[in-house]
Write a protein that holds these residues in place. Sequence first.
Motif, PDB file in Angstrom:
ATOM      1  N   GLN A 130       4.319   7.015 -16.105  1.00  0.00           N
ATOM      2  CA  GLN A 130       4.432   5.558 -16.018  1.00  0.00           C
ATOM      3  C   GLN A 130       4.931   5.123 -14.635  1.00  0.00           C
ATOM      4  OE1 GLN A 130       6.671   4.259 -19.447  1.00  0.00           O
ATOM      5  NE2 GLN A 130       5.008   4.779 -20.829  1.00  0.00           N
ATOM      6  N   ASP A 131       4.288   5.693 -13.624  1.00  0.00           N
ATOM      7  CA  ASP A 131       4.616   5.381 -12.235  1.00  0.00           C
ATOM      8  C   ASP A 131       3.388   4.744 -11.588  1.00  0.00           C
ATOM      9  OD1 ASP A 131       5.329   5.266  -9.576  1.00  0.00           O
ATOM     10  OD2 ASP A 131       6.232   7.263  -9.562  1.00  0.00           O
ATOM     11  N   PRO A 132       3.195   3.433 -11.803  1.00  0.00           N
ATOM     12  CA  PRO A 132       1.989   2.786 -11.291  1.00  0.00           C
ATOM     13  C   PRO A 132       1.905   2.781  -9.759  1.00  0.00           C
ATOM     14  CG  PRO A 132       3.502   1.158 -12.180  1.00  0.00           C
ATOM     15  CD  PRO A 132       4.065   2.503 -12.515  1.00  0.00           C
ATOM     16  N   ARG A 133       3.047   2.773  -9.099  1.00  0.00           N
ATOM     17  CA  ARG A 133       3.033   2.771  -7.625  1.00  0.00           C
ATOM     18  C   ARG A 133       2.416   4.059  -7.089  1.00  0.00           C
ATOM     19  NH1 ARG A 133       6.760   4.469  -3.598  1.00  0.00           N
ATOM     20  NH2 ARG A 133       6.420   3.362  -1.655  1.00  0.00           N
ATOM     21  N   ASP A 134       2.894   5.201  -7.595  1.00  0.00           N
ATOM     22  CA  ASP A 134       2.328   6.478  -7.159  1.00  0.00           C
ATOM     23  C   ASP A 134       0.872   6.602  -7.592  1.00  0.00           C
ATOM     24  OD1 ASP A 134       4.514   7.359  -5.773  1.00  0.00           O
ATOM     25  OD2 ASP A 134       5.119   8.868  -7.244  1.00  0.00           O
ATOM     26  N   ALA A 135       0.551   6.154  -8.794  1.00  0.00           N
ATOM     27  CA  ALA A 135      -0.825   6.224  -9.278  1.00  0.00           C
ATOM     28  C   ALA A 135      -1.755   5.437  -8.365  1.00  0.00           C
ATOM     29  CB  ALA A 135      -0.910   5.704 -10.714  1.00  0.00           C
ATOM     30  N   GLU A 136      -1.350   4.264  -7.946  1.00  0.00           N
ATOM     31  CA  GLU A 136      -2.170   3.438  -7.056  1.00  0.00           C
ATOM     32  C   GLU A 136      -2.269   4.076  -5.668  1.00  0.00           C
ATOM     33  OE1 GLU A 136      -4.623   0.785  -5.371  1.00  0.00           O
ATOM     34  OE2 GLU A 136      -4.192   1.008  -7.500  1.00  0.00           O
ATOM     35  N   PHE A 137      -1.175   4.620  -5.202  1.00  0.00           N
ATOM     36  CA  PHE A 137      -1.146   5.289  -3.899  1.00  0.00           C
ATOM     37  C   PHE A 137      -2.147   6.444  -3.866  1.00  0.00           C
ATOM     38  CE2 PHE A 137       0.985   8.569  -1.214  1.00  0.00           C
ATOM     39  CZ  PHE A 137       0.789   7.946   0.008  1.00  0.00           C
ATOM     40  N   VAL A 138      -2.148   7.274  -4.900  1.00  0.00           N
ATOM     41  CA  VAL A 138      -3.079   8.400  -4.970  1.00  0.00           C
ATOM     42  C   VAL A 138      -4.502   7.884  -5.174  1.00  0.00           C
ATOM     43  CG1 VAL A 138      -3.713  10.482  -6.246  1.00  0.00           C
ATOM     44  CG2 VAL A 138      -1.312  10.003  -5.771  1.00  0.00           C
ATOM     45  N   ALA A 139      -4.664   6.814  -5.940  1.00  0.00           N
ATOM     46  CA  ALA A 139      -5.995   6.253  -6.181  1.00  0.00           C
ATOM     47  C   ALA A 139      -6.647   5.805  -4.875  1.00  0.00           C
ATOM     48  CB  ALA A 139      -5.914   5.090  -7.163  1.00  0.00           C
ATOM     49  N   ARG A 140      -5.850   5.253  -3.947  1.00  0.00           N
ATOM     50  CA  ARG A 140      -6.407   4.847  -2.642  1.00  0.00           C
ATOM     51  C   ARG A 140      -6.943   6.061  -1.881  1.00  0.00           C
ATOM     52  NH1 ARG A 140      -1.677   1.482  -2.339  1.00  0.00           N
ATOM     53  NH2 ARG A 140      -0.792   2.949  -0.847  1.00  0.00           N
ATOM     54  N   LYS A 141      -6.201   7.153  -1.924  1.00  0.00           N
ATOM     55  CA  LYS A 141      -6.678   8.369  -1.257  1.00  0.00           C
ATOM     56  C   LYS A 141      -7.900   8.930  -1.976  1.00  0.00           C
ATOM     57  CE  LYS A 141      -2.248   9.896  -0.703  1.00  0.00           C
ATOM     58  NZ  LYS A 141      -1.229  10.924  -0.511  1.00  0.00           N
ATOM     59  N   LEU A 142      -7.879   8.866  -3.287  1.00  0.00           N
ATOM     60  CA  LEU A 142      -8.998   9.363  -4.082  1.00  0.00           C
ATOM     61  C   LEU A 142     -10.302   8.680  -3.681  1.00  0.00           C
ATOM     62  CD1 LEU A 142      -9.960  11.127  -6.430  1.00  0.00           C
ATOM     63  CD2 LEU A 142      -9.162   9.362  -7.993  1.00  0.00           C
ATOM     64  N   GLU A 143     -10.245   7.382  -3.471  1.00  0.00           N
ATOM     65  CA  GLU A 143     -11.442   6.646  -3.052  1.00  0.00           C
ATOM     66  C   GLU A 143     -11.941   7.136  -1.694  1.00  0.00           C
ATOM     67  OE1 GLU A 143     -13.371   4.685  -4.891  1.00  0.00           O
ATOM     68  OE2 GLU A 143     -11.961   5.320  -6.442  1.00  0.00           O
ATOM     69  N   LEU A 144     -11.033   7.405  -0.776  1.00  0.00           N
ATOM     70  CA  LEU A 144     -11.430   7.941   0.529  1.00  0.00           C
ATOM     71  C   LEU A 144     -12.093   9.307   0.372  1.00  0.00           C
ATOM     72  CD1 LEU A 144      -8.330   7.013   2.716  1.00  0.00           C
ATOM     73  CD2 LEU A 144     -10.612   6.003   2.832  1.00  0.00           C
ATOM     74  N   TYR A 145     -11.521  10.153  -0.462  1.00  0.00           N
ATOM     75  CA  TYR A 145     -12.082  11.488  -0.670  1.00  0.00           C
ATOM     76  C   TYR A 145     -13.497  11.386  -1.249  1.00  0.00           C
ATOM     77  CZ  TYR A 145      -7.103  12.909  -0.441  1.00  0.00           C
ATOM     78  OH  TYR A 145      -5.795  13.094  -0.084  1.00  0.00           O
ATOM     79  N   ARG A 146     -13.682  10.448  -2.165  1.00  0.00           N
ATOM     80  CA  ARG A 146     -15.014  10.276  -2.768  1.00  0.00           C
ATOM     81  C   ARG A 146     -16.046   9.847  -1.736  1.00  0.00           C
ATOM     82  NH1 ARG A 146     -12.477   7.516  -8.045  1.00  0.00           N
ATOM     83  NH2 ARG A 146     -12.432   9.378  -9.356  1.00  0.00           N
ATOM     84  N   LEU A 147     -15.593   9.165  -0.697  1.00  0.00           N
ATOM     85  CA  LEU A 147     -16.484   8.739   0.389  1.00  0.00           C
ATOM     86  C   LEU A 147     -16.623   9.808   1.471  1.00  0.00           C
ATOM     87  CD1 LEU A 147     -15.185   5.072   0.771  1.00  0.00           C
ATOM     88  CD2 LEU A 147     -17.365   5.806  -0.243  1.00  0.00           C
ATOM     89  N   GLY A 148     -15.911  10.908   1.305  1.00  0.00           N
ATOM     90  CA  GLY A 148     -15.948  11.963   2.309  1.00  0.00           C
ATOM     91  C   GLY A 148     -15.137  11.618   3.533  1.00  0.00           C
ATOM     92  N   HIS A 149     -14.119  10.790   3.335  1.00  0.00           N
ATOM     93  CA  HIS A 149     -13.250  10.375   4.446  1.00  0.00           C
ATOM     94  C   HIS A 149     -11.819  10.793   4.146  1.00  0.00           C
ATOM     95  CE1 HIS A 149     -16.368   7.991   6.286  1.00  0.00           C
ATOM     96  NE2 HIS A 149     -16.581   7.369   5.140  1.00  0.00           N
ATOM     97  N   TYR A 150     -11.061  10.795   5.222  1.00  0.00           N
ATOM     98  CA  TYR A 150      -9.639  11.114   5.076  1.00  0.00           C
ATOM     99  C   TYR A 150      -8.891  10.392   6.162  1.00  0.00           C
ATOM    100  CZ  TYR A 150      -5.344  13.831   4.845  1.00  0.00           C
ATOM    101  OH  TYR A 150      -4.039  14.207   4.746  1.00  0.00           O
ATOM    102  N   SER A 151      -7.893   9.638   5.788  1.00  0.00           N
ATOM    103  CA  SER A 151      -7.078   8.906   6.752  1.00  0.00           C
ATOM    104  C   SER A 151      -5.643   9.388   6.646  1.00  0.00           C
ATOM    105  CB  SER A 151      -7.153   7.404   6.471  1.00  0.00           C
ATOM    106  OG  SER A 151      -6.198   6.724   7.254  1.00  0.00           O
ATOM    107  N   ARG A 152      -5.173  10.024   7.713  1.00  0.00           N
ATOM    108  CA  ARG A 152      -3.779  10.470   7.721  1.00  0.00           C
ATOM    109  C   ARG A 152      -2.828   9.285   7.750  1.00  0.00           C
ATOM    110  NH1 ARG A 152      -6.660  12.860  10.806  1.00  0.00           N
ATOM    111  NH2 ARG A 152      -7.476  14.831  10.152  1.00  0.00           N
ATOM    112  N   ASN A 153      -3.308   8.125   8.154  1.00  0.00           N
ATOM    113  CA  ASN A 153      -2.459   6.923   8.189  1.00  0.00           C
ATOM    114  C   ASN A 153      -2.189   6.389   6.785  1.00  0.00           C
ATOM    115  OD1 ASN A 153      -2.446   6.991  10.978  1.00  0.00           O
ATOM    116  ND2 ASN A 153      -4.264   5.704  11.126  1.00  0.00           N
TER     117      ASN A 153
END
Length: 163
Positions: free
Chosen positions: A136-159
């Motif tokens: 029940q940690d929506p902040r972490d879930a959303e944070f990882v979800a943003r990275k997940l979307e980048l990974y699905r696009l074949g991108h990675y942002s260290r920022n």
Amino acid sequence: ARALVPCRKAEIALQHCPDLVAARPENPAYRSVLANVCLAVGQQEPAIAQLQEAVRRAPQEAEYLNQLAALLATASEPKLRNGAEAVALAERACTLSGRHNGAFLDTLGMAYAEARRFPEAISAAQAARSLALAAQDPRDAEFVARKLELYRLGHYSRNNCAG
């Protein structure tokens, strides 16, 4: 020294941590503290060196493995990044934790992405997000979800890797 870092007194802590490490060089926890202080003042290369030594002295300590993996996957200087080593370290940390630590799985996703292994990055990020939702940690879930979307696009942002 650890208490000084959150107080924005990392420069003061940096003056004292090397003495702490020198007094007990065999203690990997002191090296981890020094690495965090180095990071707080923007010194990634010495932080990597301290974490490498911490891992050498405590190879079964998942937290040190994870710290080093995260830094090798996200270092701001390309010469300091090492995706393959980050993957190996993060996989060991996840194994040691029984794959029940969302932060370690998140690091594994970042390491896979740095190594351009996006299908595996997606899988690790999905597992990390599931653990965050279960906790029940929506902040972490959303944070990882943003990275997940980048990974699905074949991108990675260290920022986009700091929570």
